[in-house]
Design a protein around this motif. Sequence first.
Motif, PDB file in Angstrom:
ATOM      1  N   PRO A 138       1.443  -7.795  12.602  1.00 21.71           N
ATOM      2  CA  PRO A 138       2.834  -8.247  12.753  1.00 21.71           C
ATOM      3  C   PRO A 138       3.799  -7.776  11.679  1.00 21.71           C
ATOM      4  O   PRO A 138       5.010  -7.815  11.876  1.00 21.71           O
ATOM      5  N   THR A 139       3.278  -7.364  10.522  1.00 19.05           N
ATOM      6  CA  THR A 139       4.158  -6.885   9.447  1.00 19.05           C
ATOM      7  C   THR A 139       3.607  -5.586   8.871  1.00 19.05           C
ATOM      8  O   THR A 139       2.434  -5.249   9.056  1.00 19.05           O
ATOM      9  N   TYR A 140       4.463  -4.875   8.165  1.00 21.54           N
ATOM     10  CA  TYR A 140       4.065  -3.612   7.541  1.00 21.54           C
ATOM     11  C   TYR A 140       2.914  -3.848   6.566  1.00 21.54           C
ATOM     12  O   TYR A 140       1.932  -3.109   6.550  1.00 21.54           O
ATOM     13  N   LYS A 141       3.016  -4.904   5.756  1.00 19.95           N
ATOM     14  CA  LYS A 141       1.974  -5.191   4.766  1.00 19.95           C
ATOM     15  C   LYS A 141       0.632  -5.486   5.421  1.00 19.95           C
ATOM     16  O   LYS A 141      -0.412  -4.991   4.980  1.00 19.95           O
ATOM     17  N   VAL A 142       0.664  -6.328   6.447  1.00 24.16           N
ATOM     18  CA  VAL A 142      -0.586  -6.685   7.142  1.00 24.16           C
ATOM     19  C   VAL A 142      -1.212  -5.443   7.757  1.00 24.16           C
ATOM     20  O   VAL A 142      -2.437  -5.265   7.749  1.00 24.16           O
ATOM     21  N   MET A 143      -0.382  -4.552   8.276  1.00 24.50           N
ATOM     22  CA  MET A 143      -0.886  -3.307   8.853  1.00 24.50           C
ATOM     23  C   MET A 143      -1.632  -2.485   7.812  1.00 24.50           C
ATOM     24  O   MET A 143      -2.747  -1.997   8.058  1.00 24.50           O
ATOM     25  N   VAL A 144      -1.024  -2.343   6.637  1.00 25.04           N
ATOM     26  CA  VAL A 144      -1.676  -1.589   5.565  1.00 25.04           C
ATOM     27  C   VAL A 144      -2.971  -2.267   5.132  1.00 25.04           C
ATOM     28  O   VAL A 144      -3.998  -1.620   4.925  1.00 25.04           O
ATOM     29  N   GLN A 145      -2.954  -3.592   5.024  1.00 21.23           N
ATOM     30  CA  GLN A 145      -4.145  -4.328   4.610  1.00 21.23           C
ATOM     31  C   GLN A 145      -5.293  -4.163   5.594  1.00 21.23           C
ATOM     32  O   GLN A 145      -6.442  -3.924   5.195  1.00 21.23           O
ATOM     33  N   ASN A 146      -4.990  -4.282   6.888  1.00 23.20           N
ATOM     34  CA  ASN A 146      -6.039  -4.199   7.909  1.00 23.20           C
ATOM     35  C   ASN A 146      -6.598  -2.793   8.075  1.00 23.20           C
ATOM     36  O   ASN A 146      -7.776  -2.619   8.414  1.00 23.20           O
ATOM     37  N   ILE A 147      -5.762  -1.791   7.842  1.00 26.01           N
ATOM     38  CA  ILE A 147      -6.203  -0.413   8.096  1.00 26.01           C
ATOM     39  C   ILE A 147      -6.680   0.300   6.832  1.00 26.01           C
ATOM     40  O   ILE A 147      -7.681   1.008   6.850  1.00 26.01           O
ATOM     41  N   LEU A 148      -5.977   0.083   5.715  1.00 26.40           N
ATOM     42  CA  LEU A 148      -6.296   0.826   4.492  1.00 26.40           C
ATOM     43  C   LEU A 148      -6.998  -0.003   3.424  1.00 26.40           C
ATOM     44  O   LEU A 148      -7.562   0.565   2.480  1.00 26.40           O
ATOM     45  N   GLY A 149      -6.928  -1.326   3.530  1.00 25.67           N
ATOM     46  CA  GLY A 149      -7.652  -2.149   2.564  1.00 25.67           C
ATOM     47  C   GLY A 149      -6.768  -2.793   1.508  1.00 25.67           C
ATOM     48  O   GLY A 149      -5.561  -2.548   1.421  1.00 25.67           O
ATOM     49  N   GLY A 150      -7.407  -3.626   0.648  1.00 24.45           N
ATOM     50  CA  GLY A 150      -6.702  -4.471  -0.298  1.00 24.45           C
ATOM     51  C   GLY A 150      -5.889  -3.762  -1.358  1.00 24.45           C
ATOM     52  O   GLY A 150      -4.758  -4.160  -1.652  1.00 24.45           O
ATOM     53  N   PHE A 151      -6.444  -2.713  -1.984  1.00 19.26           N
ATOM     54  CA  PHE A 151      -5.720  -2.029  -3.063  1.00 19.26           C
ATOM     55  C   PHE A 151      -4.453  -1.369  -2.531  1.00 19.26           C
ATOM     56  O   PHE A 151      -3.381  -1.480  -3.137  1.00 19.26           O
ATOM     57  N   GLN A 152      -4.598  -0.673  -1.409  1.00 16.29           N
ATOM     58  CA  GLN A 152      -3.437  -0.042  -0.799  1.00 16.29           C
ATOM     59  C   GLN A 152      -2.410  -1.096  -0.369  1.00 16.29           C
ATOM     60  O   GLN A 152      -1.194  -0.871  -0.424  1.00 16.29           O
ATOM     61  N   TYR A 153      -2.914  -2.246   0.047  1.00 12.24           N
ATOM     62  CA  TYR A 153      -2.033  -3.342   0.453  1.00 12.24           C
ATOM     63  C   TYR A 153      -1.148  -3.788  -0.710  1.00 12.24           C
ATOM     64  O   TYR A 153       0.059  -4.022  -0.546  1.00 12.24           O
ATOM     65  N   LYS A 154      -1.727  -3.890  -1.907  1.00 10.54           N
ATOM     66  CA  LYS A 154      -0.954  -4.303  -3.084  1.00 10.54           C
ATOM     67  C   LYS A 154       0.097  -3.260  -3.437  1.00 10.54           C
ATOM     68  O   LYS A 154       1.239  -3.603  -3.781  1.00 10.54           O
TER      69      LYS A 154
END
Length: 469
Positions: free
Chosen positions: A91-107
Amino acid sequence: MTMSSSFSIENEKYDDDGVIKRTGTWVTASAHTIAAVIGSGVLSLSWAVAQLGWIAGTTILMLFALIALFTSLLLTSCYRYPDPIYGIRNPTYKVMVQNILGGFQYKLCALAQYTNLVGVTIGFTLTGSISIEAIQKSNCFHKNGHEANCTSSSYQFMAIFGIFQILLSQIPNFHELTWLSVVAAVMSFGYSLIGIGLSIAKIAAGGKIAHTGLTGLVVGDHITSREKMWNSFQAIGNIAFAFCFSMVIVEIQDTLKSSPPEIKAMKKTTYYSVAITTFFYAMCGLLGYAAFGNETPGNFLTGFGFYEPYWLVDIGNIFIFIHLVGAYQVFAQPIFSAVENWGNKRNPQSKLMKKEYNVKIPLVGTWRMNIFKFIWRTTYVIITTLIAIIFPFFNNVVGLLGALSFFPLTVYFPTEMYLTRAKVPKYSCVWIGIKALSVFCLLVSVVAAVGSVEGIISDLKTYKPLKAT
């Protein structure tokens, strides 16, 4: 009522992720997108073309349009993961990055996204106030002549802009912003058309022919080679900023109903939005340069390249103000939601976070007020308004925002998520091509950031806080 029929009714109320059914279409999504894209960036495009010239200015404008289109399409294919049609929603850009690329990229993404969302809202506050100040100056010039001393201050107008935002920030969420985005999109078309029309009229009127060139400003003509270089770098950042809307495109896609599939509707939205935006950008940038040549002002509606008809210039600036009032909310809502969701997770049972009060507002209706939301959103608007008052550097701020947001949010994360979701083999032609694009855009962002920082440093040397201009 049987249990099965009750379950069926509940299914009709909610989407597959438990959220109340989304009702957006490609039309409403286009309104959101155009409201977000055609903003303060369009006002500096003619200046940017003047720094770069006909060849480089036109080429870079078209290049960034194609890059924004390409990476936006990659983003739309990642809304559902791992399958672009039947996968789980992001639903959000951040969640997308977290689900696909992982925690570090999410931060890293959270840092980049929210830094730039904050920066954009500050930029909108600054530009909106400059537009209202320009109306005051326009009427002064019309009454007293073009050479009159019409100095004024934009600070009180920043405060007015902030008051509007405090009120509008109480709108609960993105899904209730459609009417505001439609108004903002109409306003953006309005002032773009006014700018284009005034440019055409100035060109058609003849008189003194504006001096233009294939390479823009000529070294030695009131500009040194060093200034030419820094201005060119800054101009690239300004053009990049004009196409930076990836940080909100995921949230916009999350307003779409499920049928037809969100990816199809959002792709249609993206094609139309980028095409319409690029047309207006090209008209504003190129016609503005043709009208004013190498003396093009930094903001072609508020920099007084146009004095008459003063009432039309005033209307254009009113449109800018109204548009930026709406665009501010499109960029601020993800910030509001992030802090409020964090607060709810930290204190799920807190009355401060959960309890709502019904406040009746005459002629408006009942407002569901939450104390935490009211305090937090009001505080945010006040802080961004104060920062805009302290650092009122339009072109340099626009260039720096573009440089900071273009590479990570418009290029890096969308391309990396696509490569991961589509499982593109390493060192394949597609992989190499996308990586090459990423490196190129990184270099462009670094160059633009350096130019804008140098410009801000130069402005600070002569800047006198709270002084009328």
